[in-house]
Motif scaffolding. Structure first.
Motif, PDB file in Angstrom:
ATOM      1  N   GLY A  27       3.340  -1.997  -5.529  1.00 41.01           N
ATOM      2  CA  GLY A  27       4.408  -1.849  -4.549  1.00 41.01           C
ATOM      3  C   GLY A  27       4.976  -0.446  -4.407  1.00 41.01           C
ATOM      4  N   LYS A  28       4.447   0.515  -5.147  1.00 39.10           N
ATOM      5  CA  LYS A  28       4.939   1.898  -5.053  1.00 39.10           C
ATOM      6  C   LYS A  28       3.814   2.814  -4.576  1.00 39.10           C
ATOM      7  CE  LYS A  28       8.378   1.296  -8.602  1.00 39.10           C
ATOM      8  NZ  LYS A  28       9.019   1.804  -9.781  1.00 39.10           N
ATOM      9  N   PHE A  29       4.213   3.799  -3.755  1.00 42.14           N
ATOM     10  CA  PHE A  29       3.215   4.742  -3.257  1.00 42.14           C
ATOM     11  C   PHE A  29       2.786   5.698  -4.358  1.00 42.14           C
ATOM     12  CE2 PHE A  29       4.913   3.483   0.882  1.00 42.14           C
ATOM     13  CZ  PHE A  29       3.723   3.312   1.586  1.00 42.14           C
ATOM     14  N   GLU A  30       1.506   6.021  -4.314  1.00 41.17           N
ATOM     15  CA  GLU A  30       0.948   6.936  -5.302  1.00 41.17           C
ATOM     16  C   GLU A  30      -0.251   7.644  -4.663  1.00 41.17           C
ATOM     17  OE1 GLU A  30      -1.840   5.661  -9.074  1.00 41.17           O
ATOM     18  OE2 GLU A  30       0.121   4.743  -8.938  1.00 41.17           O
ATOM     19  N   ALA A  31      -0.516   8.846  -5.104  1.00 42.54           N
ATOM     20  CA  ALA A  31      -1.639   9.617  -4.570  1.00 42.54           C
ATOM     21  C   ALA A  31      -2.940   9.076  -5.136  1.00 42.54           C
ATOM     22  CB  ALA A  31      -1.490  11.095  -4.920  1.00 42.54           C
ATOM     23  N   GLY A  32      -3.903   8.930  -4.258  1.00 44.59           N
ATOM     24  CA  GLY A  32      -5.250   8.539  -4.652  1.00 44.59           C
ATOM     25  C   GLY A  32      -6.234   9.459  -3.945  1.00 44.59           C
ATOM     26  N   THR A  33      -7.490   9.355  -4.273  1.00 47.97           N
ATOM     27  CA  THR A  33      -8.493  10.198  -3.623  1.00 47.97           C
ATOM     28  C   THR A  33      -9.576   9.326  -2.994  1.00 47.97           C
ATOM     29  OG1 THR A  33      -9.792  10.434  -5.647  1.00 47.97           O
ATOM     30  CG2 THR A  33      -8.142  12.137  -5.195  1.00 47.97           C
ATOM     31  N   THR A  34     -10.225   9.924  -2.004  1.00 45.33           N
ATOM     32  CA  THR A  34     -11.334   9.251  -1.338  1.00 45.33           C
ATOM     33  C   THR A  34     -12.437  10.249  -1.068  1.00 45.33           C
ATOM     34  OG1 THR A  34     -12.014   7.941   0.585  1.00 45.33           O
ATOM     35  CG2 THR A  34     -10.323   9.603   0.956  1.00 45.33           C
ATOM     36  N   THR A  35     -13.642   9.752  -1.006  1.00 46.17           N
ATOM     37  CA  THR A  35     -14.782  10.567  -0.588  1.00 46.17           C
ATOM     38  C   THR A  35     -15.064  10.325   0.886  1.00 46.17           C
ATOM     39  OG1 THR A  35     -16.348   8.851  -1.244  1.00 46.17           O
ATOM     40  CG2 THR A  35     -15.828  10.565  -2.875  1.00 46.17           C
ATOM     41  N   GLY A  36     -14.137   9.631   1.553  1.00 42.53           N
ATOM     42  CA  GLY A  36     -14.237   9.380   2.981  1.00 42.53           C
ATOM     43  C   GLY A  36     -14.592   7.939   3.286  1.00 42.53           C
ATOM     44  N   TRP A  37     -14.486   7.617   4.576  1.00 41.97           N
ATOM     45  CA  TRP A  37     -14.903   6.294   5.006  1.00 41.97           C
ATOM     46  C   TRP A  37     -15.525   6.410   6.378  1.00 41.97           C
ATOM     47  CZ3 TRP A  37      -9.937   7.621   3.823  1.00 41.97           C
ATOM     48  CH2 TRP A  37      -9.009   7.643   4.844  1.00 41.97           C
ATOM     49  N   GLN A  38     -16.356   5.430   6.707  1.00 42.39           N
ATOM     50  CA  GLN A  38     -17.194   5.499   7.901  1.00 42.39           C
ATOM     51  C   GLN A  38     -16.390   5.662   9.186  1.00 42.39           C
ATOM     52  OE1 GLN A  38     -19.577   1.984   7.552  1.00 42.39           O
ATOM     53  NE2 GLN A  38     -21.029   2.959   6.158  1.00 42.39           N
ATOM     54  N   ALA A  39     -15.292   4.964   9.340  1.00 39.70           N
ATOM     55  CA  ALA A  39     -14.507   5.049  10.580  1.00 39.70           C
ATOM     56  C   ALA A  39     -13.977   6.470  10.797  1.00 39.70           C
ATOM     57  CB  ALA A  39     -13.356   4.051  10.549  1.00 39.70           C
ATOM     58  N   GLU A  40     -13.494   7.092   9.747  1.00 37.50           N
ATOM     59  CA  GLU A  40     -12.989   8.460   9.855  1.00 37.50           C
ATOM     60  C   GLU A  40     -14.131   9.424  10.178  1.00 37.50           C
ATOM     61  OE1 GLU A  40     -10.180  11.551   7.388  1.00 37.50           O
ATOM     62  OE2 GLU A  40     -11.599  10.338   6.245  1.00 37.50           O
ATOM     63  N   GLU A  41     -15.259   9.229   9.542  1.00 31.80           N
ATOM     64  CA  GLU A  41     -16.410  10.095   9.792  1.00 31.80           C
ATOM     65  C   GLU A  41     -16.849   9.999  11.258  1.00 31.80           C
ATOM     66  OE1 GLU A  41     -20.846  11.022   7.986  1.00 31.80           O
ATOM     67  OE2 GLU A  41     -19.826   9.196   7.385  1.00 31.80           O
ATOM     68  N   PHE A  42     -16.908   8.796  11.787  1.00 31.34           N
ATOM     69  CA  PHE A  42     -17.305   8.586  13.176  1.00 31.34           C
ATOM     70  C   PHE A  42     -16.333   9.282  14.119  1.00 31.34           C
ATOM     71  CE2 PHE A  42     -17.061   6.060  17.095  1.00 31.34           C
ATOM     72  CZ  PHE A  42     -18.362   6.218  17.554  1.00 31.34           C
ATOM     73  N   ALA A  43     -15.047   9.088  13.909  1.00 36.14           N
ATOM     74  CA  ALA A  43     -14.034   9.693  14.784  1.00 36.14           C
ATOM     75  C   ALA A  43     -14.070  11.217  14.698  1.00 36.14           C
ATOM     76  CB  ALA A  43     -12.648   9.173  14.412  1.00 36.14           C
ATOM     77  N   THR A  44     -14.233  11.746  13.513  1.00 34.03           N
ATOM     78  CA  THR A  44     -14.294  13.195  13.334  1.00 34.03           C
ATOM     79  C   THR A  44     -15.525  13.779  14.008  1.00 34.03           C
ATOM     80  OG1 THR A  44     -13.076  13.038  11.258  1.00 34.03           O
ATOM     81  CG2 THR A  44     -14.346  15.059  11.619  1.00 34.03           C
ATOM     82  N   GLU A  45     -16.667  13.114  13.848  1.00 37.04           N
ATOM     83  CA  GLU A  45     -17.893  13.598  14.482  1.00 37.04           C
ATOM     84  C   GLU A  45     -17.761  13.604  16.004  1.00 37.04           C
ATOM     85  OE1 GLU A  45     -20.960  11.146  12.813  1.00 37.04           O
ATOM     86  OE2 GLU A  45     -21.296  12.533  11.151  1.00 37.04           O
ATOM     87  N   GLN A  46     -17.131  12.583  16.567  1.00 42.88           N
ATOM     88  CA  GLN A  46     -16.922  12.548  18.014  1.00 42.88           C
ATOM     89  C   GLN A  46     -16.028  13.706  18.465  1.00 42.88           C
ATOM     90  OE1 GLN A  46     -15.536   8.506  18.892  1.00 42.88           O
ATOM     91  NE2 GLN A  46     -17.391   8.305  20.124  1.00 42.88           N
TER      92      GLN A  46
END
Length: 130
Positions: A27-46
């Protein structure tokens, strides 16, 4: 999104890097990391493809004598009219006028130096393309 549910799709746009995003844990916000996700990659490439098309169209307009080199450099350096105005201190209407080759040819060295500084080129390079 829960921190354990952060996608890890090894997006090629991240080029092996990780991005910090905020998610929840207990229930509390915390910083995490990602190596990305497909939806973001698609939108960025467009978005990048569209910017590349605009840059190519701008270059063609300069070669055709329809626009000044400032028009091309704006797109090449990923500016739009509003951000270029903020970076240079010129009004948007002034920049639009500077896009016109006949107006660009008459710009002062001071104005050319401002553009050169924003675009990271030598002012002499801008003069060559007059």
């Amino acid at each position: 999104m829960d921190i354990e549910d952060i996608p890890q799709d090894d997006s090629k746009i991240f080029q092996g890097q990780r991005k910090v995003i905020y998610a929840t844990r207990n229930g509390k916000f915390e910083a995490g990391t990602t190596t990305g996700w497909q939806a973001e990659e698609f939108a960025t490439e467009q978005a990048v493809d569209e910017l590349n098309q605009l840059t190519e169209q701008a270059l063609q307009a300069v070669k055709n004598g329809e626009k000044s080199i400032i028009y091309y450099l704006m797109y090449k350096n990923r500016y739009d009219l509003q951000t270029l105005a903020k970076a240079t201190g010129f009004w948007q209407w002034q920049i639009k006028r500077h896009f016109r080759p006949e107006v660009f040819k008459k710009l002062s060295q001071k104005k050319l130096r401002i553009y050169a500084g924003v675009f990271g080129v030598e002012a002499a390079k801008l003069n060559i393309n007059k």
